[in-house]
Design an enzyme around this catalytic site. Structure first.
Site, PDB file in Angstrom:
ATOM      1  N   CYS A 212      37.462  33.455  52.941  1.00 14.96           N
ATOM      2  CA  CYS A 212      38.541  34.408  53.189  1.00 14.96           C
ATOM      3  C   CYS A 212      38.471  35.586  52.228  1.00 14.96           C
ATOM      4  O   CYS A 212      39.092  36.623  52.470  1.00 14.96           O
ATOM      5  CB  CYS A 212      39.894  33.718  53.089  1.00 14.96           C
TER       6      CYS A 212
ATOM      7  N   GLU B 113      48.226  32.118  53.905  1.00 10.98           N
ATOM      8  CA  GLU B 113      47.059  32.905  53.516  1.00 10.98           C
ATOM      9  C   GLU B 113      46.202  33.010  54.768  1.00 10.98           C
ATOM     10  O   GLU B 113      45.705  31.997  55.274  1.00 10.98           O
ATOM     11  CB  GLU B 113      46.311  32.233  52.373  1.00 10.98           C
TER      12      GLU B 113
END
Length: 707
Positions: free
Chosen positions: A320, A281
């Site tokens: 994020c 990720e």
């Protein structure tokens, strides 16, 4: 259950020479013991209070035997977790969540030093504890009380039913090696740990250096709880350079961080050639699209502005999932900039999170501050203009309440940039990982889709619109490029979990630039730590391997009705076969009149005969199910406590007046509940007519006493 113990080996953290204001060395926990580097081993990395610059910890893993830690997980951790079923592991997660809830105040105090406000810490700490609670619940509700997970329905591979196939999941025999980012020292660890633990795979956690001291405190609390099986969790504080050299096809790696680091991991020979499973990720230029209908003054416009400000300031924009690109109708750019600026002006008080009234703290480190300022400069050089905010050194509120400069703190003011050229390369390439967002304009829905997808793949996007005619093409256009899409309108403005808040029930991850990985997503993430295997064999073999009875496997119709058996005596394959019952026209007519179900297929011979599915008037399906229950039920009080549902019901062959039906009921799956005095029994029910044709199939669910 065996638990990890806090023995001492090697050198204690306290004995390490301290050249930096007597800061504590953050220890590792490996092979069942706390560990710190020997005196003089390497140069520990200092970690500073994000607000004051004071050194609060030192981090080093110099001298740590990483290979031995991995071997320990594969042997001791695998053995201890393998002794537990899914349900038993789920109960550990639930109890662990409760324990962390009772000691989380200490984690909050440490989190202050990372620059996190109390709201930020709640997202991280309470969010992580919530992940444990969720998987503790889902594990017991959605997984069997065993160690094998059956995927899908069995496949019949022979006409006579003598040979078939089934997909099953079994846990991988290695370690879950988890490399986490600095911005979520608790949630980032627990969202990886929980599904791995539930799958039965031990974890080695490597936190990012700037916030490793918070992760260490959380791990210490988890170990102090006495709940964790031995070897199920290890912690490496410091560098794990070369860790992939020790891993192989048995192991899983979960990485959250920069795209450049992910690329280096992806190129490792053990990933490319040996088969180490790597999930990443990484970067994400998440977008928020303001719909064409969301005019100023509408609930959607207000919700959009509130979401943008929240994502710019929560965790100081260090998420994020934060909104990086505002995609708005071109003619509405000024209105959006004004509204966002007004809300920032009203709600943001920048300063030390321990000071009263502060709503946004600093970035996690001076290095992060420098990186964000560098990114802002690159965005400006690429065509951006400051729509709101200042690039000057900010004035901040200190812990004593005074306001002034903070040269030692990692503070950055919120900045909203505007690009008049919506196709400027910089806005679609540069992620400023802080309280920074960029606004671009679109001409129509197709243009908005195009601009959103120029991010190259993102974790999440928001569509703020109440117009289905706009939402449908927007969603259809951006969905292949995004892991999650939030549709925000006035009806959910107050109840939405938000653009930037992944929930354990839904997938967290995204394609392309976002790394291509998936985490969370309920039981999906548990299966990531398991191997799916197609097994082929006889019904008896498939029954034995899966714990679910298959047609054609041995069954036993005995003298004792299976409803008279407690879980202690009931076995998979125990069955009851009823006598036949004739279905009369009077039965059908009475059921139609009594229930009000007078559908023509049951009441009008001519109309029913004209239907291609029926030979004439036929019995109601629910009449047949009612008769079937009367044929197989044992009425006296006994171990069967309740019938709580039917699943997988299919009506196959119509039943006409004069036909007979009989039922076979076979114990298909037995699931004891760990904390209750009863369990669930799933029964395979087959209704047959006088020609042995299948009339209906379904599963009957009952709750049955253990004794």
């Amino acid at each position: 259950m065996t638990t990890q113990t806090e023995t001492t080996t090697g050198t204690s953290a306290e004995s390490l020479p301290d050249a930096t204001a007597e800061a504590r060395v953050v220890p590792s926990f490996v092979q069942g013991a706390w560990w710190a580097p020997a005196p003089g081993a390497g140069t520990p990395v200092p970690v500073r209070d994000a607000s004051t610059g004071e050194v609060v910890a030192l981090v080093s893993s110099d001298g740590l035997d990483l290979g031995a830690a991995i071997d320990y997980a594969r042997s001791v951790g695998q053995k201890s977790l393998g002794e537990l079923t899914f349900h038993q592991r789920a109960l550990v997660l639930k109890a662990l969540a409760g324990y962390l809830n009772s000691v989380k105040d200490g984690l909050y105090e440490l989190s202050d030093k990372t620059g996190a406000t109390r709201r930020d810490s709640m997202i991280d700490i309470d969010g992580g504890i919530g992940v444990l609670f969720t998987y503790g619940s889902k594990g017991r509700r959605e997984l069997p009380n065993s160690t094998v997970y059956v995927d899908g329905v069995p496949e019949n591979l022979a006409r006579d039913g003598s040979f078939g196939g089934q997909h099953v999941y079994t846990r991988v025999p290695g370690v879950a090696f988890q490399v986490n980012a600095f911005n979520f020292p608790v949630w980032g660890m627990l969202e990886k740990f929980a599904p791995a633990f539930l799958a039965g795979v031990p974890s080695i956690v490597k936190p990012a250096t700037p916030t490793a001291f918070v992760t260490e405190a959380c791990v210490r609390a988890m170990l102090d709880s006495g709940l964790l099986p031995e070897g199920s969790l290890q912690l490496v504080s410091g560098s794990v350079r070369g860790f992939l050299d020790f891993l192989d096809v048995r192991d899983k790696v979960g990485f959250t961080g920069s795209a450049s680091t992910a690329r280096s991991f992806s190129a490792h020979p053990n990933v490319l050639e040996v088969g180490v499973d790597l999930t990443c990720e990484t970067d994400s230029l998440n977008a928020a699209i303001l719909g064409p209908d969301a005019e100023p003054g509408t609930p959607e416009f207000d919700a959009y502005v509130a979401s943008v400000v929240t994502e710019m300031t929560a965790k100081a924009g260090q998420k994020c999932t934060s909104i990086r690109r505002l995609i708005v109708p071109r003619e509405r750019m000024d209105a959006v900039a004004e509204a966002v600026g007004a809300r920032l002006e009203k709600r943001v008080v920048l300063g030390d999170p321990r000071a009263e009234g502060v709503t946004m703290g600093p970035l996690a480190s001076l290095d992060q501050r420098d990186e964000v300022q560098k990114s802002i400069n690159a965005l400006l050089a690429g065509g951006g203009q400051v729509a709101w905010g200042t690039l000057d050194a900010p004035l901040v509120t200190h812990v004593d309440g005074t306001v002034g400069a903070a040269p030692s703190g990692a503070f950055v003011s919120p900045v909203l940039l505007r690009f008049d050229d919506s196709d400027a390369v910089a806005v679609h390439e540069i992620e400023a990982f802080g309280p920074v967002a960029s606004m671009i304009g679109y001409d129509d829905v197709a243009d908005a889709v195009r601009l959103a997808n120029r991010g190259g793949g993102s974790l999440v996007a928001t569509i703020a619109s109440a117009d289905p005619a706009a939402v449908a093409p927007l969603f259809g256009g951006i969905a292949p490029f995004h892991g999650r899409v939030l549709v925000l309108d006035g009806s959910v403005a107050r109840t939405s979990t938000g653009h930037g808040s992944p929930v354990p029930h839904l997938v967290h991850g995204g394609p392309g630039r976002a790394g291509g990985g998936e985490e969370l997503g309920g039981i999906r993430s548990v299966l990531h730590y398991m191997q799916r295997t197609a097994v082929q064999g006889s019904p008896a073999v498939l029954t034995a391997l899966t714990g679910q009875w298959r047609a054609g496997a041995p069954s036993a119709v005995g003298d004792e009705h299976p409803f008279r058996k407690s879980l202690a005596r009931l076995h998979i394959g125990d069955a009851v076969a009823s006598e036949p019952r004739e279905i009369t026209l009077d039965d059908i007519g009475h059921f139609a009149e009594f229930t009000g179900d007078t559908f023509y297929a049951h009441t009008d011979e001519e109309a029913a005969a004209a239907n291609p599915f029926f030979p004439g008037r036929v019995a109601h399906g629910y009449l047949l199910l009612s008769f079937a229950a009367g044929l197989f039920v044992d009425p006296a009080p006994g171990p069967v406590l309740a019938n709580y549902g039917l699943e997988n019901l299919r009506f196959v062959t119509p039943v006409s007046p004069g036909d007979t039906v009989r039922v076979t009921l076979t114990a298909k799956q037995i699931t004891p509940r760990e904390t209750d005095e009863y369990g669930e029994v799933r029964w395979d029910a087959v209704l047959l007519n006088q020609n042995d044709e299948v009339v209906a199939t379904y599963d009957v669910l009952t709750l049955v006493a253990k004794e």
